[in-house]
Design an enzyme around this catalytic site. Structure first.
Site, PDB file in Angstrom:
ATOM      1  N   LYS A 252       0.870  -1.180   0.000  1.00  0.00           N
ATOM      2  CA  LYS A 252       0.000   0.000   0.000  1.00  0.00           C
ATOM      3  C   LYS A 252       0.902   1.223   0.000  1.00  0.00           C
ATOM      4  CE  LYS A 252      -3.935   2.236   2.222  1.00  0.00           C
ATOM      5  NZ  LYS A 252      -3.542   3.592   1.921  1.00  0.00           N
ATOM      6  N   ARG A 257      -3.676   8.470  -5.833  1.00  0.00           N
ATOM      7  CA  ARG A 257      -4.230   7.517  -6.799  1.00  0.00           C
ATOM      8  C   ARG A 257      -4.263   8.153  -8.181  1.00  0.00           C
ATOM      9  NH1 ARG A 257      -8.401   3.601  -5.143  1.00  0.00           N
ATOM     10  NH2 ARG A 257      -9.003   2.390  -6.961  1.00  0.00           N
ATOM     11  N   ARG A 272      -8.264  10.652  -7.573  1.00  0.00           N
ATOM     12  CA  ARG A 272      -9.306   9.890  -6.881  1.00  0.00           C
ATOM     13  C   ARG A 272     -10.637  10.635  -6.856  1.00  0.00           C
ATOM     14  NH1 ARG A 272      -8.402   7.057  -1.319  1.00  0.00           N
ATOM     15  NH2 ARG A 272     -10.490   7.051  -0.504  1.00  0.00           N
ATOM     16  N   LYS A 425      -7.666  -3.078   3.490  1.00  0.00           N
ATOM     17  CA  LYS A 425      -6.378  -2.433   3.785  1.00  0.00           C
ATOM     18  C   LYS A 425      -5.933  -2.796   5.187  1.00  0.00           C
ATOM     19  CE  LYS A 425      -8.820   1.897   4.557  1.00  0.00           C
ATOM     20  NZ  LYS A 425      -9.232   3.128   3.957  1.00  0.00           N
TER      21      LYS A 425
HETATM   22  P1  AMP Z   1      -7.132   4.988   2.068  1.00  0.00           P
HETATM   23  O1  AMP Z   1      -6.727   6.255   1.365  1.00  0.00           O
HETATM   24  O2  AMP Z   1      -6.477   4.801   3.383  1.00  0.00           O
HETATM   25  O3  AMP Z   1      -8.618   4.765   2.083  1.00  0.00           O
HETATM   26  O4  AMP Z   1      -6.553   3.774   1.175  1.00  0.00           O
HETATM   27  C1  AMP Z   1      -6.949   3.539  -0.132  1.00  0.00           C
HETATM   28  C2  AMP Z   1      -5.961   4.158  -1.108  1.00  0.00           C
HETATM   29  O5  AMP Z   1      -4.720   3.479  -1.058  1.00  0.00           O
HETATM   30  C3  AMP Z   1      -6.357   3.990  -2.570  1.00  0.00           C
HETATM   31  O6  AMP Z   1      -7.304   4.938  -2.970  1.00  0.00           O
HETATM   32  C4  AMP Z   1      -5.036   4.174  -3.288  1.00  0.00           C
HETATM   33  O7  AMP Z   1      -4.827   5.547  -3.540  1.00  0.00           O
HETATM   34  C5  AMP Z   1      -4.007   3.743  -2.255  1.00  0.00           C
HETATM   35  N1  AMP Z   1      -3.254   2.536  -2.630  1.00  0.00           N
HETATM   36  C6  AMP Z   1      -1.928   2.374  -2.430  1.00  0.00           C
HETATM   37  N2  AMP Z   1      -1.506   1.183  -2.843  1.00  0.00           N
HETATM   38  C7  AMP Z   1      -2.585   0.528  -3.348  1.00  0.00           C
HETATM   39  C8  AMP Z   1      -2.796  -0.754  -3.926  1.00  0.00           C
HETATM   40  N3  AMP Z   1      -1.816  -1.638  -4.063  1.00  0.00           N
HETATM   41  N4  AMP Z   1      -4.059  -1.075  -4.334  1.00  0.00           N
HETATM   42  C9  AMP Z   1      -5.070  -0.206  -4.177  1.00  0.00           C
HETATM   43  N5  AMP Z   1      -4.937   1.036  -3.632  1.00  0.00           N
HETATM   44  C10 AMP Z   1      -3.715   1.399  -3.222  1.00  0.00           C
END
Ligand code: AMP
Length: 586
Positions: A252, A257, A272, A425
């Site tokens: 991650k 994004r 995003r 996540k």
């Molecule tokens: P969060 O912002 O904490 O809700 O986490 C989701 C975000 O993690 C996604 O919108 C992506 O921008 C980011 N992200 C980073 N690595 C990945 C991955 N391998 N697959 C999907 N999302 C990822």
């Protein structure tokens, strides 16, 4: 169609605190709208002229310039108008009041929706020498022909202060009722919205072709697909269990994004929030053109700032410096970006969003020729907790936030626009019982006292309840702010202030000041507790109780990359509460 019809409905929407009433008013408006202009009515109601991703000039002129147009229309000095705003707090209301008393001339025509829309479009597009004068004159003519109430909303629209607070889901509910006869069909409309990201177009299609027409919509290069999001859990065992052992762990990355749309040598990048951010990342465009072998493709990944000399990953805040209009080339050299791709949604005529993860990932590997700064995200297919834990530690040591563990089952499709259990996540822990931070939408504030006099003492924050399109409170955040945060906060929230609680906000507490749901902040707390004063998950775990975050602190991170609807959901808070219970009762 007369613009006064819209203005009357906006007034009713503004006055209600009930979401269902808001939907009724919208249905009434849509039923009176002719199909030819229904897209314009939808955009205007969202306070804009086009979907954000089109990258077309939007309205949003400064208050001072709008005041000059009003001054020209009603022959009162700009200074007097600015003085009046101090009393009403809103140029829209000031214009409405002043227009009742003074007019340069009587309206020569009744304003139609098309006339208002087209004039605002012309105003937004005017550029070059003398354009400010032309903008002011066009706007002044519109105000001269407007009724006082119409002027209120025209002025608020041009200054990006419409503040109706109508969410996409509320508009979809209204469209489903107006054109398919039932709210039950919102899901079908939502799928089309999720793959085309254009509510105006969804409205036009359903009004024109009904529910069957809407089902025919397809993924196309050039229209962003609303992004799939991940759920969260805090232990690897829970995640493996949830995905029934069919999982692939991916790094991650901590960046932004990117959804890349490639057509021959042209590439567009969407954020995003589906803004077109192509111009900010010319280096990424170049990399994508030379590394994606397919003629047409839509791929997704994370753009991460890297240390120019060592290639080390840098945190999200560094990357945000690339979000600018000027000195782009210079910043691209100072803060280079590496892209880590993790999904493939479309390739040369084939829609892959309905295909399982393994097929999409294989396709991604087929069409991408990796370069030092254009890579495929490291992944590991495993169901072994200790192996995944090791992979997690490896990810953290390389500067990642943790892992996203994805389902590899046969039904692991790309669920556009959904926060799905197909992706979970697992973030790095912080030093507290509450395992990871949450992203909350600010809906109100309490005034500060003592050292905080003159600014906010605490912010009222909420989690998002998607099925009802409502924001429910989880905590008051009063700590974690730097002096700089406190200094900038008033200005930052000023434009979102509303006279009463927004119809999409559910709150037992009465804030001193209410905001339209707009700003998302990252918050960490000690744990999730039951609380009678917060409305998140009210009556869900226990009667007369909701869920709250205990000892919440601001982490210093405003989540400008997230829209309010992207904030942590009520269901996620419930899950966090449950998994916390499991841990303490083990
Ligand atoms: P969060 O912002 O904490 O809700 O986490 C989701 C975000 O993690 C996604 O919108 C992506 O921008 C980011 N992200 C980073 N690595 C990945 C991955 N391998 N697959 C999907 N999302 C990822």
């Amino acid at each position: 169609m007369k613009y006064s019809l819209i203005a009357d409905v906006y007034k009713k929407i503004e006055a209600t605190t009930k979401r269902l009433e808001m939907i009724d008013y919208l249905v009434e408006l849509l039923e009176h709208t002719s199909i030819e202009i229904i897209d314009k009515v939808i955009y205007l109601t969202q306070g804009k002229l086009h979907p954000n991703w089109m990258g077309l000039p939007e309205i949003g002129i400064a208050e001072k310039m709008a005041a000059k147009a009003v001054s020209l229309a009603i022959q009162i000095s700009t200074e007097d108008i600015m003085e009046n705003i101090k009393k009403t707090g809103d140029l829209g209301i000031s214009t409405e009041n002043l227009l009742k008393m003074n007019r340069l001339r009587e309206p020569t025509t009744q304003l139609t929706v098309t006339k208002v829309y087209d004039t605002l479009d012309e105003v937004s597009k005017a550029s070059g020498p003398g354009s400010s004068k032309r903008k002011i004159e066009k706007l002044a003519t519109l105000i001269m022909d407007a009724l006082p109430l119409e002027a209120r909303y025209i002025i608020r629209t041009v200054t990006s202060q419409l503040r109706l607070g109508i969410g996409d889901m509320t508009l979809l509910d209204a469209l489903a009722i107006a054109f398919t006869g039932s709210k039950e069909n919102r899901g079908v409309l939502e799928r089309t919205y999720n793959i085309t990201s254009d509510l105006g177009n969804v409205a036009k299609t359903v009004a024109w072709k009904g529910i069957d027409g809407i089902k025919e919509a397809k993924v196309v290069v050039g229209k962003p697909v609303r992004m799939m999001l991940a759920q969260r859990l805090s232990t690897v065992e829970e995640i493996i269990g949830k995905l029934a052992g069919k999982c692939s762990a991916e790094y991650k990355l901590d960046g932004e994004r990117f959804q890349l749309h490639k057509q021959d040598k042209r590439v567009n990048i969407y954020s995003r929030r589906l803004e077109n951010i192509t111009s900010m990342y010319p280096d990424v465009v170049q990399l994508a053109v030379s590394s994606i072998k397919a003629k047409e493709a839509i791929v997704e990944g994370e753009g991460v700032a890297i240390q120019a000399d060592t290639g080390e990953l840098k945190p999200f805040q560094e990357l945000m410096q690339r979000r600018r209009k000027y000195r782009i080339k210079e910043m691209a050299e100072k803060i280079p970006v590496a892209v880590f791709l993790f999904d493939c949604l479309y390739v040369d005529g084939e829609d892959l969003t309905t295909k399982p993860y393994t097929i999409r990932r294989k396709k991604l590997e087929e069409i991408v020729e990796e370069k030092t700064r254009f890579l495929i995200t490291p992944s590991k297919i495993s169901r072994n907790p200790s192996e995944i834990r090791k992979f997690f530690d490896e990810a953290i040591s390389k500067g990642c936030e943790g892992l996203i563990i994805k389902s590899t089952s046969l039904n692991s499709i790309y669920r556009a626009g959904a926060r799905s259990w197909l992706w979970v996540k697992w973030k790095r822990s912080y030093q507290s019982k509450m395992i990871e931070p949450v992203d909350l939408t600010v809906v109100g504030a309490f005034m500060g006292r003592g050292k905080r006099a003159g600014t906010y003492g605490a912010l009222l924050t909420t989690a998002y309840d998607k099925s009802n399109d409502v924001f429910r409170t989880v905590c008051k955040v009063g700590s974690g702010f730097t002096d700089n945060n406190l200094k900038n906060m008033l200005k930052m929230f000023n434009k979102h202030i509303t006279t009463h609680k927004n119809a999409r906000v559910d709150s037992i507490l009465k804030a001193d000041i209410w905001f339209k749901p707009a700003i998302v902040m990252e918050v960490i707390g000690d744990e999730i507790t039951l609380s009678p004063v917060h409305s998140c998950a009210f009556n869900n775990i226990r009667k007369e109780s909701g869920l709250a975050i205990r000892f919440p602190r601001f982490t210093g991170r405003w989540r400008t990359d997230k829209s309010p609807e992207d904030s942590t959901s009520v269901n996620e808070i419930i899950e966090m509460y449950r998994s916390q219970l499991k841990k303490t009762t083990k």
